[in-house]
Design a protein around this motif. Structure first.
Motif, PDB file in Angstrom:
ATOM      1  N   VAL A 406       0.661  -1.161   0.123  1.00 56.97           N
ATOM      2  CA  VAL A 406      -0.039  -0.192   0.294  1.00 56.97           C
ATOM      3  C   VAL A 406       0.803   1.482   0.355  1.00 56.97           C
ATOM      4  CG1 VAL A 406      -1.907   1.382   1.757  1.00 56.97           C
ATOM      5  CG2 VAL A 406      -1.871  -1.192   1.064  1.00 56.97           C
ATOM      6  N   TYR A 407       2.335   1.412   0.749  1.00 56.01           N
ATOM      7  CA  TYR A 407       2.781   1.659   0.786  1.00 56.01           C
ATOM      8  C   TYR A 407       4.493   2.629  -0.292  1.00 56.01           C
ATOM      9  CZ  TYR A 407       0.336   1.433   5.185  1.00 56.01           C
ATOM     10  OH  TYR A 407      -0.838   1.716   5.753  1.00 56.01           O
ATOM     11  N   HIS A 408       4.451   3.742   0.174  1.00 52.51           N
ATOM     12  CA  HIS A 408       5.840   4.311  -0.780  1.00 52.51           C
ATOM     13  C   HIS A 408       5.623   4.267  -2.128  1.00 52.51           C
ATOM     14  CE1 HIS A 408       7.881   5.746   3.308  1.00 52.51           C
ATOM     15  NE2 HIS A 408       7.717   4.068   3.286  1.00 52.51           N
ATOM     16  N   ASN A 409       4.601   4.851  -2.710  1.00 56.32           N
ATOM     17  CA  ASN A 409       3.948   4.405  -4.440  1.00 56.32           C
ATOM     18  C   ASN A 409       4.985   6.199  -4.690  1.00 56.32           C
ATOM     19  OD1 ASN A 409       4.170   4.188  -6.823  1.00 56.32           O
ATOM     20  ND2 ASN A 409       1.391   3.734  -7.019  1.00 56.32           N
ATOM     21  N   ASN A 410       5.864   5.743  -5.279  1.00 56.92           N
ATOM     22  CA  ASN A 410       6.194   7.311  -5.478  1.00 56.92           C
ATOM     23  C   ASN A 410       6.609   7.203  -7.505  1.00 56.92           C
ATOM     24  OD1 ASN A 410       9.027   5.465  -5.565  1.00 56.92           O
ATOM     25  ND2 ASN A 410      10.105   6.711  -5.596  1.00 56.92           N
ATOM     26  N   SER A 411       5.523   6.332  -7.916  1.00 52.73           N
ATOM     27  CA  SER A 411       5.868   5.991  -9.930  1.00 52.73           C
ATOM     28  C   SER A 411       5.925   7.465 -10.396  1.00 52.73           C
ATOM     29  CB  SER A 411       5.231   4.711 -10.065  1.00 52.73           C
ATOM     30  OG  SER A 411       4.024   5.305  -9.465  1.00 52.73           O
ATOM     31  N   ILE A 412       5.861   7.124 -11.417  1.00 55.95           N
ATOM     32  CA  ILE A 412       5.456   8.537 -12.658  1.00 55.95           C
ATOM     33  C   ILE A 412       4.272   8.251 -12.584  1.00 55.95           C
ATOM     34  CG2 ILE A 412       6.060   9.216 -14.713  1.00 55.95           C
ATOM     35  CD1 ILE A 412       8.609   8.505 -14.331  1.00 55.95           C
ATOM     36  N   GLN A 413       3.876   9.387 -12.436  1.00 59.17           N
ATOM     37  CA  GLN A 413       2.062   9.681 -13.162  1.00 59.17           C
ATOM     38  C   GLN A 413       1.666   9.922 -14.692  1.00 59.17           C
ATOM     39  OE1 GLN A 413      -1.025   9.376 -11.021  1.00 59.17           O
ATOM     40  NE2 GLN A 413      -2.241   9.348 -13.195  1.00 59.17           N
ATOM     41  N   THR A 414       0.921   9.207 -15.329  1.00 61.04           N
ATOM     42  CA  THR A 414       0.312   9.410 -16.550  1.00 61.04           C
ATOM     43  C   THR A 414      -0.760  10.172 -16.835  1.00 61.04           C
ATOM     44  OG1 THR A 414       1.957   7.187 -16.695  1.00 61.04           O
ATOM     45  CG2 THR A 414       0.061   8.570 -19.143  1.00 61.04           C
ATOM     46  N   TRP A 415      -0.912  11.133 -17.210  1.00 58.97           N
ATOM     47  CA  TRP A 415      -2.208  11.682 -17.443  1.00 58.97           C
ATOM     48  C   TRP A 415      -2.877  11.873 -18.852  1.00 58.97           C
ATOM     49  CZ3 TRP A 415      -4.414  11.786 -13.174  1.00 58.97           C
ATOM     50  CH2 TRP A 415      -4.343  13.086 -11.861  1.00 58.97           C
ATOM     51  N   GLN A 416      -3.442  10.767 -19.337  1.00 60.51           N
ATOM     52  CA  GLN A 416      -3.595  11.523 -21.010  1.00 60.51           C
ATOM     53  C   GLN A 416      -4.729  12.443 -20.914  1.00 60.51           C
ATOM     54  OE1 GLN A 416      -6.595   8.136 -21.804  1.00 60.51           O
ATOM     55  NE2 GLN A 416      -5.958   7.426 -24.096  1.00 60.51           N
ATOM     56  N   VAL A 417      -4.016  12.636 -21.751  1.00 61.80           N
ATOM     57  CA  VAL A 417      -4.903  14.317 -22.348  1.00 61.80           C
ATOM     58  C   VAL A 417      -6.064  13.856 -24.205  1.00 61.80           C
ATOM     59  CG1 VAL A 417      -5.284  16.349 -23.726  1.00 61.80           C
ATOM     60  CG2 VAL A 417      -3.500  15.833 -21.824  1.00 61.80           C
ATOM     61  N   LYS A 418      -6.634  13.538 -23.644  1.00 66.62           N
ATOM     62  CA  LYS A 418      -7.937  13.770 -25.104  1.00 66.62           C
ATOM     63  C   LYS A 418      -8.222  14.754 -25.998  1.00 66.62           C
ATOM     64  CE  LYS A 418     -10.215   9.738 -23.264  1.00 66.62           C
ATOM     65  NZ  LYS A 418     -11.115   9.167 -23.443  1.00 66.62           N
ATOM     66  N   SER A 419      -8.526  14.698 -27.223  1.00 59.40           N
ATOM     67  CA  SER A 419      -8.215  15.200 -27.747  1.00 59.40           C
ATOM     68  C   SER A 419      -9.527  16.603 -27.729  1.00 59.40           C
ATOM     69  CB  SER A 419      -8.996  15.372 -29.375  1.00 59.40           C
ATOM     70  OG  SER A 419      -9.760  14.687 -29.543  1.00 59.40           O
ATOM     71  N   ASP A 420     -10.553  15.974 -27.286  1.00 59.45           N
ATOM     72  CA  ASP A 420     -11.670  17.238 -26.032  1.00 59.45           C
ATOM     73  C   ASP A 420     -11.048  18.605 -24.903  1.00 59.45           C
ATOM     74  OD1 ASP A 420     -11.633  15.400 -24.268  1.00 59.45           O
ATOM     75  OD2 ASP A 420     -13.607  15.155 -24.448  1.00 59.45           O
ATOM     76  N   GLY A 421      -9.578  17.816 -24.681  1.00 57.62           N
ATOM     77  CA  GLY A 421      -8.923  18.556 -23.663  1.00 57.62           C
ATOM     78  C   GLY A 421      -9.159  17.569 -22.240  1.00 57.62           C
ATOM     79  N   SER A 422     -10.055  16.442 -22.240  1.00 53.64           N
ATOM     80  CA  SER A 422     -10.670  16.183 -21.380  1.00 53.64           C
ATOM     81  C   SER A 422      -8.984  15.312 -20.466  1.00 53.64           C
ATOM     82  CB  SER A 422     -11.290  15.243 -21.145  1.00 53.64           C
ATOM     83  OG  SER A 422     -11.383  14.126 -21.729  1.00 53.64           O
ATOM     84  N   VAL A 423      -8.530  15.391 -19.394  1.00 52.18           N
ATOM     85  CA  VAL A 423      -7.949  14.346 -19.481  1.00 52.18           C
ATOM     86  C   VAL A 423      -7.968  12.966 -17.778  1.00 52.18           C
ATOM     87  CG1 VAL A 423      -5.645  14.854 -17.446  1.00 52.18           C
ATOM     88  CG2 VAL A 423      -6.242  16.472 -18.894  1.00 52.18           C
ATOM     89  N   PHE A 424      -7.686  11.980 -18.115  1.00 52.15           N
ATOM     90  CA  PHE A 424      -7.545  10.664 -17.727  1.00 52.15           C
ATOM     91  C   PHE A 424      -6.520  10.711 -16.753  1.00 52.15           C
ATOM     92  CE2 PHE A 424     -10.893  11.774 -20.417  1.00 52.15           C
ATOM     93  CZ  PHE A 424     -12.308  10.746 -19.311  1.00 52.15           C
ATOM     94  N   ASP A 425      -6.854   9.646 -15.446  1.00 50.79           N
ATOM     95  CA  ASP A 425      -5.813   9.074 -14.517  1.00 50.79           C
ATOM     96  C   ASP A 425      -5.459   7.750 -15.539  1.00 50.79           C
ATOM     97  OD1 ASP A 425      -3.875   7.666 -12.968  1.00 50.79           O
ATOM     98  OD2 ASP A 425      -5.157   7.370 -11.317  1.00 50.79           O
ATOM     99  N   VAL A 426      -4.195   7.426 -16.182  1.00 51.21           N
ATOM    100  CA  VAL A 426      -3.906   5.816 -17.097  1.00 51.21           C
ATOM    101  C   VAL A 426      -2.639   5.388 -16.313  1.00 51.21           C
ATOM    102  CG1 VAL A 426      -4.900   6.904 -18.886  1.00 51.21           C
ATOM    103  CG2 VAL A 426      -2.453   7.089 -18.826  1.00 51.21           C
ATOM    104  N   GLN A 427      -2.298   4.309 -16.717  1.00 50.29           N
ATOM    105  CA  GLN A 427      -0.496   3.842 -15.889  1.00 50.29           C
ATOM    106  C   GLN A 427      -0.440   3.591 -17.592  1.00 50.29           C
ATOM    107  OE1 GLN A 427      -1.014   1.526 -13.142  1.00 50.29           O
ATOM    108  NE2 GLN A 427      -1.415   2.837 -10.971  1.00 50.29           N
ATOM    109  N   THR A 428       0.799   3.502 -18.285  1.00 48.21           N
ATOM    110  CA  THR A 428       1.619   2.654 -19.732  1.00 48.21           C
ATOM    111  C   THR A 428       2.078   1.414 -18.705  1.00 48.21           C
ATOM    112  OG1 THR A 428       3.327   4.313 -19.403  1.00 48.21           O
ATOM    113  CG2 THR A 428       1.560   5.020 -20.286  1.00 48.21           C
ATOM    114  N   SER A 429       2.718   0.710 -19.665  1.00 49.30           N
ATOM    115  CA  SER A 429       3.446  -0.427 -19.172  1.00 49.30           C
ATOM    116  C   SER A 429       4.261  -1.166 -20.791  1.00 49.30           C
ATOM    117  CB  SER A 429       2.823  -1.674 -18.756  1.00 49.30           C
ATOM    118  OG  SER A 429       1.981  -2.100 -19.307  1.00 49.30           O
TER     119      SER A 429
END
Length: 429
Positions: A406-429
């Motif tokens: 549960v603890y110490h998740n310091n990973s890189i955050q990815t925000w997906q920007v869609k063409s309408d400008g909305s932004v979503f929490d996603v992960q890449t692998s």
């Protein structure tokens, strides 16, 4: 690259241009000439300067609001909690609205809260701090006694080690506030713990201390003496005012750069010993469960981490044009050295500008101009601290830590920007 999200998003393309600072200065002239970032709408639409009713009347006088409060339009800028996260609010946590904050200081009313047995209302006149154990002169101090010691003021962040803890297995919460809001930063004023320990005198066998709170849970943690003598502060004020009850009024410990639960609130007792106490919080609770089923013990340090605060799910883009990507970075090791920003999910990076002040074990602001062309993008930030530690991806972190922690998740955050400008929490692998 595979993109994982709970919102049905498809893989984004590199549809954006990250700009250097010189480019931004050139473009700022065009903006001043009457264009805004959202596609060239003329400022003249709102001209001439408005002559609204408040410019033609007398407003309330001084002390109309003796303590003051934010503008009514800011009523939505508040701490929030996730109701399903815990069984009850008495042992829960609230999240700071990072998406609405500016600079590096968190206002006292928006500093995140964490309780283990609810918020006690302590009578400061009755509160006492006892220091005992392997010391030459055990002592019991009133608040007036403590305030007579030489004082110090420093800016430090406090982060719950569970910040981002719900994202270990996948992107869960489409929100900056809920994915990263268990961190806040303040100017703390109080007495160096080393000063108090010098006052009581340490036995030569002393190696550890146990700190205990006056809440119903009597929250306690063991800390190595070297850290206590280095930079810990027993504080009674935050951002210029007395601590608020939710932050430990009248007295708390601040352990700079280490996980927040060791900064004991409502501090009532400090015991000096030669070994750790192995309390409930440092055996079954605040430990990191590894892939082999074993737990790491005493993982206090907060490693380098960063997040983009604009744009984010709560603050989408209004249309193609020039924007300033903004974010925060921090590390428990010392100062942030560099932050890199990517608009294509980590394929290419550009160095961001760090905004002064860049302080040790405090939040650091970073910015980078970005001309968005309206195409999908994957925004990421990557922090590097002065010790050379580089913020990992979630895939790199999972290779070592698995997905049970549960603890110490310091990973890189990815925000997906869609063409309408909305932004979503996603992960890449």
């Amino acid at each position: 690259m595979k993109l994982k999200s709970g919102n049905g998003g498809k893989q984004a393309q590199d549809g954006a241009s990250l700009l250097g600072r010189r480019s931004l200065l050139k473009l700022s002239g065009a903006l001043a000439g009457g264009l805004i970032a959202g596609g060239g709408r003329a400022v003249a639409e709102d001209a001439p300067p408005l002559d609204n009713p408040w410019t033609q009347s007398i407003g309330p006088g001084v002390v109309d609001r003796p303590y003051g409060r934010p503008a009514d339009a800011q009523n939505g800028v508040i701490r929030r909690n996730v109701p399903w996260l815990t069984a009850g609010t008495e042992s829960s946590i609230s999240f700071s609205p990072l998406q609405d904050l500016h600079g590096i200081i968190t206002p006292n009313g928006l500093f995140f809260e964490r309780y283990h047995s609810g918020r006690p209302d302590v009578d400061a006149t009755q509160h006492r701090l006892m220091i005992h154990g392997m010391v030459d002169r055990p002592i019991v101090l009133t608040m007036k006694d403590i305030e007579r010691f030489p004082s110090t003021s420093r800016v430090h962040f406090i982060e719950c080690p569970a910040n981002g803890g719900m994202e270990w297995r996948s992107a869960q919460l489409n929100s900056l506030q809920f994915t990263h809001g268990m961190i806040s930063c303040a100017e703390w004023t109080g007495v160096k713990l080393s000063t108090l320990l010098e006052e009581v005198g340490l036995k030569k066998e002393a190696k550890w201390i146990m700190v205990e709170g006056a809440d119903g849970a009597h929250m306690s943690r063991s800390l190595p003496l070297d850290k206590c003598l280095d930079d810990c502060i027993v504080v009674y004020a935050q951002n210029g005012e007395a601590l608020r009850p939710e932050q430990g009024y009248p007295l708390r410990l601040v352990v700079p750069g280490w996980e927040g639960n060791v900064s004991i609130k409502w501090l009532r007792r400090i015991k000096v010993g030669d070994k750790p106490w192995y309390s409930r919080e440092e055996t079954s609770k605040y430990t990191d469960l590894m892939p082999d089923g074993k737990s790491r013990g005493f993982t206090w340090l907060i490693d380098a981490k960063s997040v983009i605060t604009f744009p984010c799910p709560e603050k989408p883009l209004s249309g193609p044009g020039l924007y300033e990507i903004r974010g925060l970075a921090w590390t428990g090791t010392g100062k942030i050295k560099e932050v890199h920003v990517s608009a294509d999910g980590g394929a290419n990076w550009q160095q961001a500008e760090l905004k002064e002040p860049v302080l040790s074990k405090a939040l650091t602001r970073f910015t980078l101009p970005w001309r968005w062309d309206g195409k999908p993008a994957l925004l990421e930030s990557r922090a590097v601290d002065e010790a050379g530690f580089v913020q990992p991806t979630i895939a790199e972190l999972r290779k070592v830590r698995g997905t049970n922690s549960v603890y110490h998740n310091n990973s890189i955050q990815t925000w997906q920007v869609k063409s309408d400008g909305s932004v979503f929490d996603v992960q890449t692998s």
